[in-house]
Design a protein around this motif. Structure first.
Motif, PDB file in Angstrom:
ATOM      1  N   GLU A 168      43.776  33.545  43.928  1.00  8.71           N
ATOM      2  CA  GLU A 168      43.423  32.229  44.482  1.00  8.71           C
ATOM      3  C   GLU A 168      44.496  31.668  45.405  1.00  8.71           C
ATOM      4  O   GLU A 168      44.243  30.691  46.134  1.00  8.71           O
ATOM      5  CB  GLU A 168      43.105  31.237  43.359  1.00  8.71           C
ATOM      6  CG  GLU A 168      44.289  30.644  42.631  1.00  8.71           C
ATOM      7  CD  GLU A 168      44.836  31.535  41.534  1.00  8.71           C
ATOM      8  OE1 GLU A 168      45.540  31.012  40.656  1.00  8.71           O
ATOM      9  OE2 GLU A 168      44.586  32.766  41.553  1.00  8.71           O
ATOM     10  N   LYS A 169      45.676  32.281  45.419  1.00  6.57           N
ATOM     11  CA  LYS A 169      46.736  31.816  46.315  1.00  6.57           C
ATOM     12  C   LYS A 169      46.711  32.537  47.656  1.00  6.57           C
ATOM     13  O   LYS A 169      46.949  31.923  48.700  1.00  6.57           O
ATOM     14  CB  LYS A 169      48.096  32.018  45.641  1.00  6.57           C
ATOM     15  CG  LYS A 169      48.276  31.179  44.374  1.00  6.57           C
ATOM     16  CD  LYS A 169      49.618  31.450  43.720  1.00  6.57           C
ATOM     17  CE  LYS A 169      49.771  30.624  42.444  1.00  6.57           C
ATOM     18  NZ  LYS A 169      51.059  30.924  41.754  1.00  6.57           N
ATOM     19  N   THR A 170      46.415  33.839  47.638  1.00  5.95           N
ATOM     20  CA  THR A 170      46.466  34.623  48.870  1.00  5.95           C
ATOM     21  C   THR A 170      45.091  35.063  49.380  1.00  5.95           C
ATOM     22  O   THR A 170      44.959  35.480  50.527  1.00  5.95           O
ATOM     23  CB  THR A 170      47.307  35.893  48.648  1.00  5.95           C
ATOM     24  OG1 THR A 170      46.627  36.751  47.707  1.00  5.95           O
ATOM     25  CG2 THR A 170      48.683  35.548  48.101  1.00  5.95           C
ATOM     26  N   GLY A 171      44.078  35.003  48.516  1.00  8.26           N
ATOM     27  CA  GLY A 171      42.754  35.480  48.892  1.00  8.26           C
ATOM     28  C   GLY A 171      42.581  36.984  48.752  1.00  8.26           C
ATOM     29  O   GLY A 171      41.503  37.515  49.028  1.00  8.26           O
ATOM     30  N   LYS A 172      43.614  37.694  48.309  1.00 11.07           N
ATOM     31  CA  LYS A 172      43.520  39.145  48.153  1.00 11.07           C
ATOM     32  C   LYS A 172      42.471  39.501  47.116  1.00 11.07           C
ATOM     33  O   LYS A 172      42.382  38.883  46.051  1.00 11.07           O
ATOM     34  CB  LYS A 172      44.882  39.712  47.736  1.00 11.07           C
ATOM     35  CG  LYS A 172      44.872  41.220  47.515  1.00 11.07           C
ATOM     36  CD  LYS A 172      46.218  41.718  47.015  1.00 11.07           C
ATOM     37  CE  LYS A 172      46.160  43.211  46.716  1.00 11.07           C
ATOM     38  NZ  LYS A 172      47.460  43.713  46.182  1.00 11.07           N
ATOM     39  N   LYS A 173      41.667  40.543  47.418  1.00 11.70           N
ATOM     40  CA  LYS A 173      40.612  40.982  46.517  1.00 11.70           C
ATOM     41  C   LYS A 173      40.961  42.353  45.935  1.00 11.70           C
ATOM     42  O   LYS A 173      41.354  43.270  46.660  1.00 11.70           O
ATOM     43  CB  LYS A 173      39.270  41.058  47.263  1.00 11.70           C
ATOM     44  CG  LYS A 173      38.812  39.710  47.806  1.00 11.70           C
ATOM     45  CD  LYS A 173      37.412  39.785  48.388  1.00 11.70           C
ATOM     46  CE  LYS A 173      37.355  40.514  49.712  1.00 11.70           C
ATOM     47  NZ  LYS A 173      37.957  39.740  50.807  1.00 11.70           N
ATOM     48  N   THR A 174      40.803  42.490  44.623  1.00 12.27           N
ATOM     49  CA  THR A 174      41.030  43.749  43.925  1.00 12.27           C
ATOM     50  C   THR A 174      39.796  44.066  43.094  1.00 12.27           C
ATOM     51  O   THR A 174      39.372  43.246  42.272  1.00 12.27           O
ATOM     52  CB  THR A 174      42.249  43.663  42.987  1.00 12.27           C
ATOM     53  OG1 THR A 174      43.409  43.291  43.737  1.00 12.27           O
ATOM     54  CG2 THR A 174      42.493  44.990  42.293  1.00 12.27           C
ATOM     55  N   GLU A 175      39.205  45.221  43.310  1.00 11.29           N
ATOM     56  CA  GLU A 175      38.003  45.577  42.553  1.00 11.29           C
ATOM     57  C   GLU A 175      38.370  46.039  41.146  1.00 11.29           C
ATOM     58  O   GLU A 175      39.199  46.934  40.961  1.00 11.29           O
ATOM     59  CB  GLU A 175      37.211  46.675  43.261  1.00 11.29           C
ATOM     60  CG  GLU A 175      35.903  47.007  42.547  1.00 11.29           C
ATOM     61  CD  GLU A 175      35.043  47.996  43.288  1.00 11.29           C
ATOM     62  OE1 GLU A 175      34.525  48.927  42.641  1.00 11.29           O
ATOM     63  OE2 GLU A 175      34.876  47.837  44.518  1.00 11.29           O
ATOM     64  N   LEU A 176      37.724  45.406  40.149  1.00 10.82           N
ATOM     65  CA  LEU A 176      37.915  45.844  38.771  1.00 10.82           C
ATOM     66  C   LEU A 176      37.128  47.115  38.513  1.00 10.82           C
ATOM     67  O   LEU A 176      37.596  48.029  37.840  1.00 10.82           O
ATOM     68  CB  LEU A 176      37.445  44.764  37.792  1.00 10.82           C
ATOM     69  CG  LEU A 176      38.408  43.640  37.431  1.00 10.82           C
ATOM     70  CD1 LEU A 176      38.831  42.846  38.653  1.00 10.82           C
ATOM     71  CD2 LEU A 176      37.801  42.739  36.375  1.00 10.82           C
ATOM     72  N   GLY A 177      35.887  47.138  39.026  1.00 10.92           N
ATOM     73  CA  GLY A 177      35.028  48.288  38.821  1.00 10.92           C
ATOM     74  C   GLY A 177      33.574  47.897  38.937  1.00 10.92           C
ATOM     75  O   GLY A 177      33.230  46.738  39.185  1.00 10.92           O
ATOM     76  N   GLU A 178      32.731  48.884  38.761  1.00 13.38           N
ATOM     77  CA  GLU A 178      31.283  48.682  38.812  1.00 13.38           C
ATOM     78  C   GLU A 178      30.740  48.612  37.394  1.00 13.38           C
ATOM     79  O   GLU A 178      31.145  49.386  36.521  1.00 13.38           O
ATOM     80  CB  GLU A 178      30.623  49.834  39.566  1.00 13.38           C
ATOM     81  CG  GLU A 178      29.124  49.686  39.747  1.00 13.38           C
ATOM     82  CD  GLU A 178      28.525  50.785  40.600  1.00 13.38           C
ATOM     83  OE1 GLU A 178      27.284  50.903  40.633  1.00 13.38           O
ATOM     84  OE2 GLU A 178      29.312  51.533  41.233  1.00 13.38           O
ATOM     85  N   VAL A 179      29.824  47.675  37.159  1.00 15.85           N
ATOM     86  CA  VAL A 179      29.214  47.530  35.843  1.00 15.85           C
ATOM     87  C   VAL A 179      28.074  48.539  35.735  1.00 15.85           C
ATOM     88  O   VAL A 179      27.106  48.469  36.513  1.00 15.85           O
ATOM     89  CB  VAL A 179      28.698  46.102  35.618  1.00 15.85           C
ATOM     90  CG1 VAL A 179      28.047  45.985  34.244  1.00 15.85           C
ATOM     91  CG2 VAL A 179      29.846  45.094  35.757  1.00 15.85           C
ATOM     92  N   PRO A 180      28.138  49.484  34.808  1.00 17.84           N
ATOM     93  CA  PRO A 180      27.091  50.509  34.710  1.00 17.84           C
ATOM     94  C   PRO A 180      25.740  49.889  34.332  1.00 17.84           C
ATOM     95  O   PRO A 180      25.665  48.940  33.551  1.00 17.84           O
ATOM     96  CB  PRO A 180      27.595  51.428  33.588  1.00 17.84           C
ATOM     97  CG  PRO A 180      29.048  51.133  33.443  1.00 17.84           C
ATOM     98  CD  PRO A 180      29.220  49.696  33.831  1.00 17.84           C
ATOM     99  N   GLY A 181      24.672  50.436  34.911  1.00 12.14           N
ATOM    100  CA  GLY A 181      23.326  50.050  34.510  1.00 12.14           C
ATOM    101  C   GLY A 181      22.702  48.919  35.285  1.00 12.14           C
ATOM    102  O   GLY A 181      21.552  48.556  35.029  1.00 12.14           O
ATOM    103  N   VAL A 182      23.419  48.341  36.260  1.00  8.56           N
ATOM    104  CA  VAL A 182      22.857  47.246  37.042  1.00  8.56           C
ATOM    105  C   VAL A 182      21.774  47.781  37.979  1.00  8.56           C
ATOM    106  O   VAL A 182      21.996  48.756  38.696  1.00  8.56           O
ATOM    107  CB  VAL A 182      23.950  46.518  37.854  1.00  8.56           C
ATOM    108  CG1 VAL A 182      23.320  45.469  38.778  1.00  8.56           C
ATOM    109  CG2 VAL A 182      24.957  45.863  36.921  1.00  8.56           C
ATOM    110  N   SER A 183      20.613  47.126  37.959  1.00  9.27           N
ATOM    111  CA  SER A 183      19.506  47.494  38.833  1.00  9.27           C
ATOM    112  C   SER A 183      19.147  46.263  39.663  1.00  9.27           C
ATOM    113  O   SER A 183      18.371  45.409  39.238  1.00  9.27           O
ATOM    114  CB  SER A 183      18.298  47.959  38.004  1.00  9.27           C
ATOM    115  OG  SER A 183      17.201  48.289  38.828  1.00  9.27           O
ATOM    116  N   ALA A 184      19.748  46.168  40.842  1.00  3.71           N
ATOM    117  CA  ALA A 184      19.594  44.971  41.671  1.00  3.71           C
ATOM    118  C   ALA A 184      18.319  45.062  42.501  1.00  3.71           C
ATOM    119  O   ALA A 184      18.088  46.053  43.189  1.00  3.71           O
ATOM    120  CB  ALA A 184      20.803  44.808  42.588  1.00  3.71           C
TER     121      ALA A 184
END
Length: 389
Positions: free
Chosen positions: A102-118
């Protein structure tokens, strides 16, 4: 009877209703003038004496956009602030969770949630942190799978490499009806450390009045996914019913629960939630003269609101509008509106999805222009920091 961890029949007919007064989030005309708000109605009757004694906020408030916290987010939906700093953000369509500094705006991916069907309004939706997150590191997520909507929890380990920081999901509740529309999706832990869940009726209006279905409800669960102690219906996760599509949950300073709800063609709602009460859908949309139904705190035309997330700050509920493209301020006296709601940021940032308290007079606000229904600009989607009063 509804049993956690065991699937209930999935509703498959939702897509047939897309042309029959679908979700007010779907766009199209409501026949109302958005700018002059001719359909707005005054707040309900005066609060009882006990509520009248409570301190009320000023009738007129204000919103200042302090800064853009992050940009370039893809279909953001849920947001969960971490206690030590950082914001977890769910991507509905990608099925991933990222951490935003929230200070720099940098984004780090934690991962993908298995089983999501968008698809349609479904995908990876609400996020919530365990009440014991500091020790158990659990992140809860509500998502649409191939067969239902469900809630899982995962251990978040930031010491692992980017993309590998989410543990295997443990399903704590399954069998929430899914559809192309009306999947609900908001989850929040309440002051009682129980998990509250806003669900939709997936386009099957009959589910909302059926207390044996978890569609069109607010649910109250233990962190393990069992019906919470003290629920109004024995051995049931159902906390309130008669809802159409709940996507906002928030508590005030006295631990009273409020929820936002999509209407169909006429009225969107902000409701004060009382355990066991019936909120009317599909028999009533907005205020009703039928004493069987709990009337909303206030109501809006679908062009003005199409509400998703809500937050409580500075004596008011703040409600994000998707189709309405504005942030509503609803000042409260107890569970009644103490003055006419005010609209802020009209059209300035497009569709608004999620609003979360950031402490004191600050809010985090998430835009929703890359969800297939907006008109994204180069830097969309964004998280904004607001100062409100």
């Amino acid at each position: 009877m509804i049993v956690p961890r065991r699937a209930v029949p999935t509703v498959l007919a939702a897509a047939l209703l897309l042309t029959a007064g679908c979700s007010s989030d779907a766009g199209g005309s409501s026949g109302k003038d958005e700018s002059t708000s001719p359909g707005r109605t005054a707040p309900g009757p005066s609060a009882p004496p006990r509520q009248a004694a409570e301190e009320t906020p000023p009738a007129q408030g204000s919103v200042e956009v302090v800064r853009t916290v992050a940009e370039g987010l893809e279909s953001p939906w849920g947001l969960a602030p971490l206690p030590g700093g950082g914001l977890l953000v769910a991507s509905r369509d990608e099925g991933t969770i990222v951490r935003v500094d929230e200070k720099t705006g940098k984004k780090t991916e934690l991962g993908e949630v298995p089983g999501v069907s968008a698809a349609g309004e479904g995908g990876l939706l609400g996020l919530a942190l365990s009440p014991d997150h500091a020790s158990d590191r659990m992140v809860y997520a509500y998502f649409t799978s191939a067969s239902d909507n469900r809630i899982v929890r995962m251990i978040y380990d930031e010491r692992k490499p980017s993309g590998e920081q989410l543990g295997a999901p443990d399903t704590v509740f399954r069998g929430i009806p899914k559809g192309f529309i009306h999947n609900g999706g908001r989850i929040e832990f309440g002051p009682d450390k129980m998990l509250y869940v806003g669900t939709g009726e997936s386009g099957n209006t009959g589910l909302s009045q059926d207390k044996d279905s978890v569609g069109g409800k607010i649910l109250r669960l233990t962190p393990e996914g069992e019906p919470a102690p003290g629920n109004p219906f024995p051995d049931s996760p159902v906390y309130s019913y008669g809802h159409r599509n709940v996507q906002g949950l928030a508590w005030d300073g006295k631990q009273r629960l409020f929820a936002s709800e999509f209407g169909q063609d006429t009225w969107d709602e902000l409701n004060a939630i009382k355990p066991g009460d019936n909120y009317g859908w599909p028999e009533a949309e907005g205020r009703s003269d039928d004493g069987e139904f709990h009337n909303p705190v206030d109501q809006w035309t679908t062009a003005e609101a199409s509400p998703s997330g809500i937050a409580y700050a500075e004596g008011s509920v703040w409600m994000a509008g998707l189709r309405g493209k504005r942030l509503w301020r609803i000042p409260l006296n107890g569970t009644e509106a103490s003055a006419e709601p005010q609209a802020f940021l009209e059209g300035e940032y497009g569709r608004l999805r999620t609003v979360v308290p950031a402490g004191g007079d600050r809010l985090w606000l998430v835009t929703s222009n890359t969800d297939g229904r907006g008109s994204p600009e180069d830097r969309d989607d964004r998280i904004l920091e607001l100062r409100v009063k």
